[in-house]
Design a protein around this motif. Structure first.
Motif, PDB file in Angstrom:
ATOM      1  N   CYS A  72       0.827  -1.209   0.000  1.00 30.82           N
ATOM      2  CA  CYS A  72       0.000   0.000   0.000  1.00 30.82           C
ATOM      3  C   CYS A  72       0.863   1.261   0.000  1.00 30.82           C
ATOM      4  O   CYS A  72       0.538   2.243  -0.676  1.00 30.82           O
ATOM      5  N   ILE A  73       1.968   1.232   0.734  1.00 33.33           N
ATOM      6  CA  ILE A  73       2.890   2.374   0.747  1.00 33.33           C
ATOM      7  C   ILE A  73       3.495   2.579  -0.636  1.00 33.33           C
ATOM      8  O   ILE A  73       3.564   3.711  -1.139  1.00 33.33           O
ATOM      9  N   GLU A  74       3.903   1.486  -1.278  1.00 29.37           N
ATOM     10  CA  GLU A  74       4.466   1.589  -2.628  1.00 29.37           C
ATOM     11  C   GLU A  74       3.428   2.124  -3.614  1.00 29.37           C
ATOM     12  O   GLU A  74       3.754   2.931  -4.490  1.00 29.37           O
ATOM     13  N   GLU A  75       2.183   1.674  -3.472  1.00 29.38           N
ATOM     14  CA  GLU A  75       1.127   2.161  -4.353  1.00 29.38           C
ATOM     15  C   GLU A  75       0.914   3.655  -4.163  1.00 29.38           C
ATOM     16  O   GLU A  75       0.781   4.408  -5.135  1.00 29.38           O
ATOM     17  N   CYS A  76       0.902   4.096  -2.922  1.00 23.30           N
ATOM     18  CA  CYS A  76       0.702   5.516  -2.632  1.00 23.30           C
ATOM     19  C   CYS A  76       1.830   6.358  -3.226  1.00 23.30           C
ATOM     20  O   CYS A  76       1.577   7.378  -3.870  1.00 23.30           O
ATOM     21  N   GLU A  77       3.063   5.918  -3.024  1.00 24.75           N
ATOM     22  CA  GLU A  77       4.199   6.657  -3.574  1.00 24.75           C
ATOM     23  C   GLU A  77       4.150   6.699  -5.096  1.00 24.75           C
ATOM     24  O   GLU A  77       4.437   7.733  -5.709  1.00 24.75           O
ATOM     25  N   ALA A  78       3.774   5.579  -5.718  1.00 24.64           N
ATOM     26  CA  ALA A  78       3.683   5.538  -7.175  1.00 24.64           C
ATOM     27  C   ALA A  78       2.600   6.476  -7.686  1.00 24.64           C
ATOM     28  O   ALA A  78       2.805   7.207  -8.665  1.00 24.64           O
ATOM     29  N   ARG A  79       1.443   6.488  -7.017  1.00 24.45           N
ATOM     30  CA  ARG A  79       0.362   7.371  -7.456  1.00 24.45           C
ATOM     31  C   ARG A  79       0.727   8.838  -7.277  1.00 24.45           C
ATOM     32  O   ARG A  79       0.365   9.677  -8.107  1.00 24.45           O
ATOM     33  N   ILE A  80       1.473   9.153  -6.225  1.00 23.60           N
ATOM     34  CA  ILE A  80       1.914  10.528  -6.019  1.00 23.60           C
ATOM     35  C   ILE A  80       2.842  10.946  -7.154  1.00 23.60           C
ATOM     36  O   ILE A  80       2.661  12.008  -7.763  1.00 23.60           O
ATOM     37  N   GLU A  81       3.824  10.115  -7.442  1.00 22.04           N
ATOM     38  CA  GLU A  81       4.800  10.460  -8.485  1.00 22.04           C
ATOM     39  C   GLU A  81       4.144  10.562  -9.861  1.00 22.04           C
ATOM     40  O   GLU A  81       4.441  11.483 -10.626  1.00 22.04           O
ATOM     41  N   LYS A  83      -5.037  -9.617 -14.061  1.00 24.04           N
ATOM     42  CA  LYS A  83      -4.576  -9.438 -12.693  1.00 24.04           C
ATOM     43  C   LYS A  83      -3.064  -9.249 -12.655  1.00 24.04           C
ATOM     44  O   LYS A  83      -2.539  -8.418 -11.912  1.00 24.04           O
ATOM     45  N   GLN A  84      -2.340 -10.001 -13.464  1.00 22.31           N
ATOM     46  CA  GLN A  84      -0.884  -9.884 -13.508  1.00 22.31           C
ATOM     47  C   GLN A  84      -0.451  -8.573 -14.134  1.00 22.31           C
ATOM     48  O   GLN A  84       0.591  -8.017 -13.787  1.00 22.31           O
ATOM     49  N   ALA A  85      -1.243  -8.054 -15.074  1.00 19.70           N
ATOM     50  CA  ALA A  85      -0.877  -6.834 -15.787  1.00 19.70           C
ATOM     51  C   ALA A  85      -1.264  -5.572 -15.041  1.00 19.70           C
ATOM     52  O   ALA A  85      -0.909  -4.469 -15.455  1.00 19.70           O
ATOM     53  N   LYS A  86      -1.989  -5.702 -13.931  1.00 11.81           N
ATOM     54  CA  LYS A  86      -2.450  -4.533 -13.192  1.00 11.81           C
ATOM     55  C   LYS A  86      -1.255  -3.839 -12.536  1.00 11.81           C
ATOM     56  O   LYS A  86      -0.533  -4.439 -11.753  1.00 11.81           O
ATOM     57  N   PRO A  87      -1.030  -2.559 -12.843  1.00 14.06           N
ATOM     58  CA  PRO A  87       0.121  -1.854 -12.273  1.00 14.06           C
ATOM     59  C   PRO A  87      -0.036  -1.602 -10.782  1.00 14.06           C
ATOM     60  O   PRO A  87      -1.150  -1.632 -10.242  1.00 14.06           O
ATOM     61  N   ILE A  88       1.066  -1.330 -10.131  1.00 15.64           N
ATOM     62  CA  ILE A  88       1.081  -1.174  -8.680  1.00 15.64           C
ATOM     63  C   ILE A  88       0.232   0.004  -8.220  1.00 15.64           C
ATOM     64  O   ILE A  88      -0.365  -0.037  -7.152  1.00 15.64           O
ATOM     65  N   TYR A  89       0.123   1.031  -9.028  1.00 16.35           N
ATOM     66  CA  TYR A  89      -0.610   2.209  -8.583  1.00 16.35           C
ATOM     67  C   TYR A  89      -2.125   2.030  -8.666  1.00 16.35           C
ATOM     68  O   TYR A  89      -2.868   2.940  -8.309  1.00 16.35           O
ATOM     69  N   LEU A  90      -2.597   0.873  -9.113  1.00 16.16           N
ATOM     70  CA  LEU A  90      -4.024   0.612  -9.145  1.00 16.16           C
ATOM     71  C   LEU A  90      -4.424  -0.630  -8.357  1.00 16.16           C
ATOM     72  O   LEU A  90      -5.517  -1.149  -8.525  1.00 16.16           O
ATOM     73  N   GLN A  91      -3.560  -1.101  -7.488  1.00 16.93           N
ATOM     74  CA  GLN A  91      -3.859  -2.326  -6.748  1.00 16.93           C
ATOM     75  C   GLN A  91      -5.085  -2.180  -5.855  1.00 16.93           C
ATOM     76  O   GLN A  91      -5.793  -3.140  -5.623  1.00 16.93           O
TER      77      GLN A  91
END
Length: 121
Positions: free
Chosen positions: A63-72, A108-116
């Motif tokens: 979740c932290i990685e997703e948040c950082e990715a969405r911010i960037e 499911k495999q292709a879903k990027p981290i910022y949309l998990q």
């Protein structure tokens, strides 16, 4: 949740709120800016509340990685909304059988981290 993880999560939340306060829409229209600011705050509030009860360190880290990715991504493209996911090749299978299950697995495999945290559409 450890103390360091808690401080990381809280700092991310504060960062998102600060970004929302200073956000300017790419179009420059005041109403667009206000709409996008409200969206950022609402999305952050919803997702942080949704994940508030997580205790597993691995899921918290994701979740932290997703948040950082969405911010960037949001800052880079000046767009607060999540970017679209694209279907893998041959992504439209029939509505039954083996091909559908294979395509669901590929999506499911292709879903990027910022949309998990977003549900399947």
């Amino acid at each position: 949740m450890t103390a360091s993880t808690r401080s990381t999560v809280l700092s991310l939340y504060r960062r998102v709120i600060r970004i929302a306060r200073t956000w300017q829409a790419q179009s420059g229209v005041t109403s667009d800016t206000e709409t996008e600011r409200k969206y950022i705050v609402q999305e952050a509030h919803t997702l942080f509340r949704q994940n508030q009860q997580l205790t597993d360190q691995e899921s918290i880290k994701k979740c932290i990685e997703e948040c950082e990715a969405r911010i960037e991504i949001g800052l880079h493209y000046r767009n607060p909304y999540p970017r679209a996911t694209y279907l893998p090749p041959l992504g439209l299978a029939t509505q039954k059988g083996r091909k559908l299950r294979a395509q669901q697995r590929l999506r499911k495999q292709a879903k990027p981290i910022y949309l998990q945290s977003h549900d399947e559409t």
